[in-house]
Design a protein around this motif. Sequence first.
Motif, PDB file in Angstrom:
ATOM      1  N   ARG A  95       0.838  -1.206   0.000  1.00 48.09           N
ATOM      2  CA  ARG A  95       0.000   0.000   0.000  1.00 48.09           C
ATOM      3  C   ARG A  95       0.871   1.254   0.000  1.00 48.09           C
ATOM      4  N   MET A  96       1.962   1.238   0.765  1.00 48.12           N
ATOM      5  CA  MET A  96       2.854   2.404   0.781  1.00 48.12           C
ATOM      6  C   MET A  96       3.479   2.624  -0.593  1.00 48.12           C
ATOM      7  N   ALA A  97       3.880   1.540  -1.242  1.00 44.15           N
ATOM      8  CA  ALA A  97       4.474   1.642  -2.578  1.00 44.15           C
ATOM      9  C   ALA A  97       3.461   2.160  -3.591  1.00 44.15           C
ATOM     10  N   THR A  98       2.214   1.729  -3.448  1.00 38.56           N
ATOM     11  CA  THR A  98       1.149   2.217  -4.332  1.00 38.56           C
ATOM     12  C   THR A  98       0.941   3.713  -4.139  1.00 38.56           C
ATOM     13  N   SER A  99       0.812   4.122  -2.887  1.00 38.19           N
ATOM     14  CA  SER A  99       0.601   5.537  -2.575  1.00 38.19           C
ATOM     15  C   SER A  99       1.761   6.388  -3.072  1.00 38.19           C
ATOM     16  N   ALA A 100       2.986   5.908  -2.835  1.00 39.16           N
ATOM     17  CA  ALA A 100       4.180   6.656  -3.230  1.00 39.16           C
ATOM     18  C   ALA A 100       4.302   6.749  -4.751  1.00 39.16           C
ATOM     19  N   THR A 101       4.129   5.613  -5.433  1.00 38.35           N
ATOM     20  CA  THR A 101       4.292   5.586  -6.887  1.00 38.35           C
ATOM     21  C   THR A 101       3.211   6.394  -7.593  1.00 38.35           C
ATOM     22  N   MET A 102       1.958   6.222  -7.168  1.00 39.29           N
ATOM     23  CA  MET A 102       0.875   6.954  -7.818  1.00 39.29           C
ATOM     24  C   MET A 102       0.977   8.451  -7.532  1.00 39.29           C
ATOM     25  N   GLY A 103       1.443   8.783  -6.325  1.00 38.90           N
ATOM     26  CA  GLY A 103       1.654  10.195  -6.013  1.00 38.90           C
ATOM     27  C   GLY A 103       2.741  10.794  -6.885  1.00 38.90           C
ATOM     28  N   TRP A 104       3.831  10.045  -7.087  1.00 32.44           N
ATOM     29  CA  TRP A 104       4.944  10.521  -7.911  1.00 32.44           C
ATOM     30  C   TRP A 104       4.531  10.609  -9.380  1.00 32.44           C
ATOM     31  N   TYR A 105       3.702   9.641  -9.809  1.00 35.68           N
ATOM     32  CA  TYR A 105       3.183   9.663 -11.182  1.00 35.68           C
ATOM     33  C   TYR A 105       2.331  10.921 -11.406  1.00 35.68           C
ATOM     34  N   SER A 106       1.448  11.206 -10.460  1.00 35.21           N
ATOM     35  CA  SER A 106       0.592  12.399 -10.572  1.00 35.21           C
ATOM     36  C   SER A 106       1.435  13.668 -10.578  1.00 35.21           C
ATOM     37  N   PHE A 107       2.486  13.682  -9.758  1.00 37.88           N
ATOM     38  CA  PHE A 107       3.380  14.843  -9.698  1.00 37.88           C
ATOM     39  C   PHE A 107       4.126  15.024 -11.022  1.00 37.88           C
ATOM     40  N   SER A 108       4.486  13.903 -11.654  1.00 36.98           N
ATOM     41  CA  SER A 108       5.196  13.989 -12.944  1.00 36.98           C
ATOM     42  C   SER A 108       4.307  14.605 -14.031  1.00 36.98           C
ATOM     43  N   LEU A 109       2.992  14.436 -13.895  1.00 32.17           N
ATOM     44  CA  LEU A 109       2.049  15.005 -14.855  1.00 32.17           C
ATOM     45  C   LEU A 109       1.802  16.480 -14.587  1.00 32.17           C
ATOM     46  N   ASP A 110       2.043  16.885 -13.324  1.00 33.79           N
ATOM     47  CA  ASP A 110       1.802  18.280 -12.931  1.00 33.79           C
ATOM     48  C   ASP A 110       2.867  18.724 -11.934  1.00 33.79           C
ATOM     49  N   PRO A 111       4.093  18.978 -12.406  1.00 32.98           N
ATOM     50  CA  PRO A 111       5.214  19.329 -11.520  1.00 32.98           C
ATOM     51  C   PRO A 111       5.005  20.611 -10.716  1.00 32.98           C
ATOM     52  N   SER A 112       4.064  21.423 -11.130  1.00 30.20           N
ATOM     53  CA  SER A 112       3.807  22.660 -10.382  1.00 30.20           C
ATOM     54  C   SER A 112       2.985  22.402  -9.125  1.00 30.20           C
ATOM     55  N   ASN A 113       2.393  21.214  -9.043  1.00 25.90           N
ATOM     56  CA  ASN A 113       1.551  20.865  -7.892  1.00 25.90           C
ATOM     57  C   ASN A 113       2.414  20.238  -6.802  1.00 25.90           C
ATOM     58  N   LEU A 114       3.016  21.061  -5.975  1.00 25.90           N
ATOM     59  CA  LEU A 114       3.914  20.570  -4.924  1.00 25.90           C
ATOM     60  C   LEU A 114       3.159  19.807  -3.835  1.00 25.90           C
ATOM     61  N   TYR A 115       1.848  19.991  -3.785  1.00 26.84           N
ATOM     62  CA  TYR A 115       1.019  19.242  -2.833  1.00 26.84           C
ATOM     63  C   TYR A 115       1.172  17.744  -3.057  1.00 26.84           C
ATOM     64  N   LEU A 116       1.204  17.333  -4.331  1.00 29.80           N
ATOM     65  CA  LEU A 116       1.341  15.914  -4.659  1.00 29.80           C
ATOM     66  C   LEU A 116       2.681  15.370  -4.183  1.00 29.80           C
ATOM     67  N   LYS A 117       3.740  16.138  -4.370  1.00 31.50           N
ATOM     68  CA  LYS A 117       5.072  15.711  -3.930  1.00 31.50           C
ATOM     69  C   LYS A 117       5.140  15.647  -2.418  1.00 31.50           C
ATOM     70  N   TYR A 118       4.514  16.621  -1.760  1.00 29.40           N
ATOM     71  CA  TYR A 118       4.522  16.686  -0.301  1.00 29.40           C
ATOM     72  C   TYR A 118       3.906  15.430   0.311  1.00 29.40           C
ATOM     73  N   HIS A 119       2.849  14.908  -0.317  1.00 29.58           N
ATOM     74  CA  HIS A 119       2.166  13.734   0.230  1.00 29.58           C
ATOM     75  C   HIS A 119       2.791  12.417  -0.235  1.00 29.58           C
ATOM     76  N   ALA A 120       3.546  12.439  -1.325  1.00 31.93           N
ATOM     77  CA  ALA A 120       4.173  11.209  -1.819  1.00 31.93           C
ATOM     78  C   ALA A 120       5.497  10.931  -1.117  1.00 31.93           C
ATOM     79  N   GLU A 121       6.261  11.951  -0.828  1.00 40.86           N
ATOM     80  CA  GLU A 121       7.602  11.761  -0.263  1.00 40.86           C
ATOM     81  C   GLU A 121       7.600  10.991   1.061  1.00 40.86           C
ATOM     82  N   PRO A 122       6.701  11.293   2.014  1.00 38.22           N
ATOM     83  CA  PRO A 122       6.695  10.521   3.264  1.00 38.22           C
ATOM     84  C   PRO A 122       6.419   9.036   3.061  1.00 38.22           C
ATOM     85  N   ALA A 123       5.675   8.701   2.011  1.00 36.16           N
ATOM     86  CA  ALA A 123       5.382   7.291   1.731  1.00 36.16           C
ATOM     87  C   ALA A 123       6.652   6.539   1.355  1.00 36.16           C
ATOM     88  N   TRP A 124       7.543   7.183   0.614  1.00 36.22           N
ATOM     89  CA  TRP A 124       8.820   6.550   0.274  1.00 36.22           C
ATOM     90  C   TRP A 124       9.666   6.328   1.527  1.00 36.22           C
TER      91      TRP A 124
END
Length: 275
Positions: free
Chosen positions: A215-244
Amino acid sequence: MDTEKKLFQCIKLKGNTHAVRLLTWVDGGMLADCPFSLDLISESGEYLGKLNLALDDFKEYDGLVRTHLWDLVNFELVGNDIFVKALKNDTEKRKLLETTLSRFRKEVLPLAKVGKLRKGLTHGDFNDANIIIDKSKNKVCGVIDFGDSCMSWRVNDPAIALGYIAINIKKSKKTVNMGKKEISEAFIAFLSSYLRAYPLTEDELSVVLILAAGRMATSATMGWYSFSLDPSNLYLKYHAEPAWDALKAVLDIDLKTFVTSVKSKMSRQRTVTTK
């Protein structure tokens, strides 16, 4: 809106179609807004166990038998190239995902193939934003958001809960410096209480940590994928990084020591209860 006998209704708004659900209000606050507490983590474990016990009586029907990316049964889908490409420039993150996928295939799938992982209706997203607290009593009083519910392996629910406990520890400024030891203690508090209400088999216990990692890998990977589609959305990175960060710590927890500690905690709890 006519909601009789419907899980949701589709409505059109500004040219787009949206699925809308009307839910009963559950009074209280979110566990996410409460200070870190092993007592509340423990109580939420028992609450989930009782919830799973109640869900065992729920009859299967077509709406709950589905292919859902966030269902851990389908964790291998997270290894799809379309998602992994988002990690192409980060060797450490790719290795964490690949390690988790490899262990999932080696440890979980063989048990599933021979029917060793029981199935039932799962909540699918038991995390601190969905656990409701009666703040006047500092007690768990409800759970919301059944949008990820499906028929799946029963052990997924406690595993998902453990995954989010680790993520939230790494996300909060007050607990971010906690490591494997403190995460293990929180896991033990949760799972020992869960097992008092809903016993797991030895096979299910043997995969609870790697499923939590899934589940952590899913959350982290999907969060990073979403961030890659919208790099200006730092909210996505903020929530994905702790999962890693959480995933790295949990993959390092020794399963045998962990299970022994959970059983020891349960034994002490029974001793206190019988006095």
